[in-house]
Motif scaffolding. Structure first.
Motif, short mmCIF file in Angstrom:
data_model
loop_
_atom_site.label_atom_id
_atom_site.label_comp_id
_atom_site.label_asym_id
_atom_site.label_seq_id
_atom_site.Cartn_x
_atom_site.Cartn_y
_atom_site.Cartn_z
N LEU A 7 0.84 -1.20 0.00
CA LEU A 7 0.00 0.00 0.00
C LEU A 7 0.87 1.25 0.00
O LEU A 7 1.37 1.67 1.03
CB LEU A 7 -0.90 0.01 1.24
CG LEU A 7 -2.16 -0.84 1.18
CD1 LEU A 7 -2.89 -0.75 2.49
CD2 LEU A 7 -3.04 -0.42 0.05
N GLN A 8 1.07 1.81 -1.17
CA GLN A 8 1.83 3.05 -1.30
C GLN A 8 1.45 3.71 -2.61
O GLN A 8 1.02 3.03 -3.54
CB GLN A 8 3.32 2.78 -1.24
CG GLN A 8 3.85 1.94 -2.37
CD GLN A 8 5.32 1.63 -2.21
OE1 GLN A 8 5.83 1.51 -1.11
NE2 GLN A 8 6.01 1.49 -3.31
N ALA A 52 0.45 2.03 6.85
CA ALA A 52 0.10 1.04 5.83
C ALA A 52 0.17 -0.37 6.41
O ALA A 52 -0.63 -1.24 6.07
CB ALA A 52 1.02 1.18 4.63
#
Length: 144
Positions: A7-8, A52
């Protein structure tokens, strides 16, 4: 579909950001406070900064708990797009900002962060799974 283990953001104009604060909605804005996709949701009752890693852990825990339900869909209503930097311990003042450490997102009070629905998903199962997810957050949560 993006891999939840990663998640980025795809790209960012600047690689470091200022600390910022969790938004406090004072103008009556209700963005993200209502159900948009699923039947059940998890709402945070205090503002917080989510990493995240935490989001991924909660998502995998929900998947694991509700593995038996075919056709289950889980929606993520927040996305970690803020780079957080840290300096090492016992480092003297100055010498610039620290190195990038992890991605995070600022979540305002009363925002729904997870939604889910499924053809065979009953309310008791969903409520128990969301209660378990709330324990990982560290702030009061509410089942919606």
């Amino acid at each position: 579909v993006r891999n939840l283990g990663n998640l980025q953001p795809r790209r960012r104009k600047y690689k470091k950001a200022q600390k910022g604060r969790v938004p406090v909605r004072v103008g009556g804005s209700t963005k993200g406070n209502y159900m948009a996709f699923g039947d059940y949701g998890l709402r945070v009752k205090d503002g917080l900064r989510l990493s995240a890693k935490t989001i991924t852990a909660i998502h995998s825990m929900l998947r694991r708990q509700l593995k038996a339900i075919k056709g289950l869909q889980i929606w993520l209503r927040v996305f970690p797009d803020i780079p957080v930097t840290t300096k090492g311990t016992e480092v003297r003042m100055g010498k610039g900002k620290g190195a990038f450490d992890y991605w995070a997102c600022r979540v305002p009070k009363d925002k729904i962060i997870f939604e889910m629905s499924g053809p065979n998903l009953n309310q008791e199962l969903a409520k128990d799974a969301m209660r378990q997810a709330g324990f990982k957050l560290g702030v009061p949560t509410e089942f919606v």
